[in-house]
Design a protein around this motif. Structure first.
Motif, PDB file in Angstrom:
ATOM      1  N   ALA A   1       6.163 -33.700  23.028  1.00 54.44           N
ATOM      2  CA  ALA A   1       5.033 -34.775  22.991  1.00 54.44           C
ATOM      3  C   ALA A   1       5.427 -36.179  23.774  1.00 54.44           C
ATOM      4  O   ALA A   1       4.630 -36.484  24.316  1.00 54.44           O
ATOM      5  CB  ALA A   1       4.772 -34.998  21.442  1.00 54.44           C
ATOM      6  N   VAL A   2       6.664 -36.203  23.685  1.00 53.28           N
ATOM      7  CA  VAL A   2       7.209 -37.504  24.492  1.00 53.28           C
ATOM      8  C   VAL A   2       6.911 -37.261  26.032  1.00 53.28           C
ATOM      9  O   VAL A   2       6.217 -38.242  26.699  1.00 53.28           O
ATOM     10  CB  VAL A   2       8.555 -37.949  24.008  1.00 53.28           C
ATOM     11  CG1 VAL A   2       9.171 -38.791  24.984  1.00 53.28           C
ATOM     12  CG2 VAL A   2       8.733 -38.209  22.662  1.00 53.28           C
ATOM     13  N   GLN A   3       7.342 -36.193  26.340  1.00 50.24           N
ATOM     14  CA  GLN A   3       7.272 -35.925  28.108  1.00 50.24           C
ATOM     15  C   GLN A   3       5.790 -35.918  28.278  1.00 50.24           C
ATOM     16  O   GLN A   3       5.451 -36.392  29.373  1.00 50.24           O
ATOM     17  CB  GLN A   3       7.800 -34.668  28.210  1.00 50.24           C
ATOM     18  CG  GLN A   3       9.283 -34.565  28.156  1.00 50.24           C
ATOM     19  CD  GLN A   3       9.763 -35.525  29.030  1.00 50.24           C
ATOM     20  OE1 GLN A   3      10.317 -36.577  28.659  1.00 50.24           O
ATOM     21  NE2 GLN A   3      10.018 -35.281  30.324  1.00 50.24           N
ATOM     22  N   GLN A   4       4.960 -35.422  27.439  1.00 50.57           N
ATOM     23  CA  GLN A   4       3.510 -35.367  27.656  1.00 50.57           C
ATOM     24  C   GLN A   4       2.733 -36.613  27.692  1.00 50.57           C
ATOM     25  O   GLN A   4       1.681 -36.702  28.594  1.00 50.57           O
ATOM     26  CB  GLN A   4       2.704 -34.318  26.694  1.00 50.57           C
ATOM     27  CG  GLN A   4       3.149 -33.018  26.970  1.00 50.57           C
ATOM     28  CD  GLN A   4       2.004 -32.116  25.956  1.00 50.57           C
ATOM     29  OE1 GLN A   4       2.013 -32.446  24.684  1.00 50.57           O
ATOM     30  NE2 GLN A   4       1.537 -31.080  26.246  1.00 50.57           N
ATOM     31  N   HIS A   5       3.238 -37.495  27.246  1.00 50.99           N
ATOM     32  CA  HIS A   5       2.564 -38.869  27.090  1.00 50.99           C
ATOM     33  C   HIS A   5       3.522 -39.943  27.676  1.00 50.99           C
ATOM     34  O   HIS A   5       3.125 -40.992  27.443  1.00 50.99           O
ATOM     35  CB  HIS A   5       2.210 -39.096  25.475  1.00 50.99           C
ATOM     36  CG  HIS A   5       1.443 -38.128  24.999  1.00 50.99           C
ATOM     37  ND1 HIS A   5      -0.128 -38.135  25.499  1.00 50.99           N
ATOM     38  CD2 HIS A   5       1.453 -36.977  24.464  1.00 50.99           C
ATOM     39  CE1 HIS A   5      -0.572 -36.949  24.722  1.00 50.99           C
ATOM     40  NE2 HIS A   5       0.305 -36.392  24.351  1.00 50.99           N
ATOM     41  N   ARG A   6       4.337 -39.579  28.520  1.00 51.82           N
ATOM     42  CA  ARG A   6       4.991 -40.821  29.199  1.00 51.82           C
ATOM     43  C   ARG A   6       4.023 -41.560  30.120  1.00 51.82           C
ATOM     44  O   ARG A   6       3.142 -40.840  30.846  1.00 51.82           O
ATOM     45  CB  ARG A   6       6.042 -40.121  30.204  1.00 51.82           C
ATOM     46  CG  ARG A   6       7.246 -39.237  29.596  1.00 51.82           C
ATOM     47  CD  ARG A   6       8.181 -38.886  30.619  1.00 51.82           C
ATOM     48  NE  ARG A   6       9.015 -40.183  31.096  1.00 51.82           N
ATOM     49  CZ  ARG A   6      10.165 -40.486  30.751  1.00 51.82           C
ATOM     50  NH1 ARG A   6      10.649 -39.638  29.514  1.00 51.82           N
ATOM     51  NH2 ARG A   6      10.838 -41.562  30.877  1.00 51.82           N
ATOM     52  N   ARG A   7       4.148 -42.775  30.272  1.00 59.17           N
ATOM     53  CA  ARG A   7       3.284 -43.498  31.060  1.00 59.17           C
ATOM     54  C   ARG A   7       3.785 -43.781  32.309  1.00 59.17           C
ATOM     55  O   ARG A   7       4.945 -43.810  32.578  1.00 59.17           O
ATOM     56  CB  ARG A   7       3.047 -44.976  30.505  1.00 59.17           C
ATOM     57  CG  ARG A   7       2.285 -44.607  29.191  1.00 59.17           C
ATOM     58  CD  ARG A   7       1.682 -46.380  28.741  1.00 59.17           C
ATOM     59  NE  ARG A   7       3.020 -46.845  28.252  1.00 59.17           N
ATOM     60  CZ  ARG A   7       2.831 -48.128  28.049  1.00 59.17           C
ATOM     61  NH1 ARG A   7       1.825 -48.961  28.483  1.00 59.17           N
ATOM     62  NH2 ARG A   7       4.127 -48.864  27.466  1.00 59.17           N
TER      63      ARG A   7
END
Length: 136
Positions: free
Chosen positions: A130-136
């Motif tokens: 989830a962290v990887q998918q939502h990196r800005r």
């Protein structure tokens, strides 16, 4: 001849660490998320409810927020809506956390501005993905 600096520097760099805020009234969930995120190389901020979280968002400006839905005083929907209404934090991705995997909860989360939804209990892989998918 010594190794070329070009070859030494050509290794694939790890993605930069993110500052991640985890908001949950469960100490167990906060600690699990903290351990998993630190193992993933991220900085972790913890908040036990929405009021605690709002101060930390303002002071530390996280790159990503995980927010529990069911919390005392200020629930996750209210917390997310307040964060998203502030132009300074509107672009910070918020991922809702809930033990319920309901369509209504997901839709309501989207309505207040959350980017995603993660069902508890989560695994280390699910959290880091989830962290990887939502990196800005």
């Amino acid at each position: 001849m010594s190794e070329s600096p070009i070859i030494e520097g050509s290794a694939v760099a790890e993605p930069a660490a993110l500052r991640v805020l985890v908001i949950d009234d469960s100490n167990t969930i906060r600690r699990s998320a903290e351990i998993f995120l630190k193992q993933g190389g991220h900085q972790v901020l913890l908040a036990e409810d929405g009021f605690d979280a709002l101060g930390k968002v303002n002071d530390h400006v996280p790159d990503l927020i995980f927010c529990d839905i069911l919390m005392p005083r200020l629930d996750g929907y209210q917390t997310c809506a307040i964060i998203k209404r502030n132009p300074k934090f509107a672009s910070v991705p918020v991922i809702m956390l809930s033990s319920k995997d309901g369509l209504f909860d997901k839709a309501r989360g989207r309505m207040v501005g959350s980017e995603d939804y993660l069902t508890k209990p989560f695994t280390k892989d699910q959290l880091l993905q989830a962290v990887q998918q939502h990196r800005r």
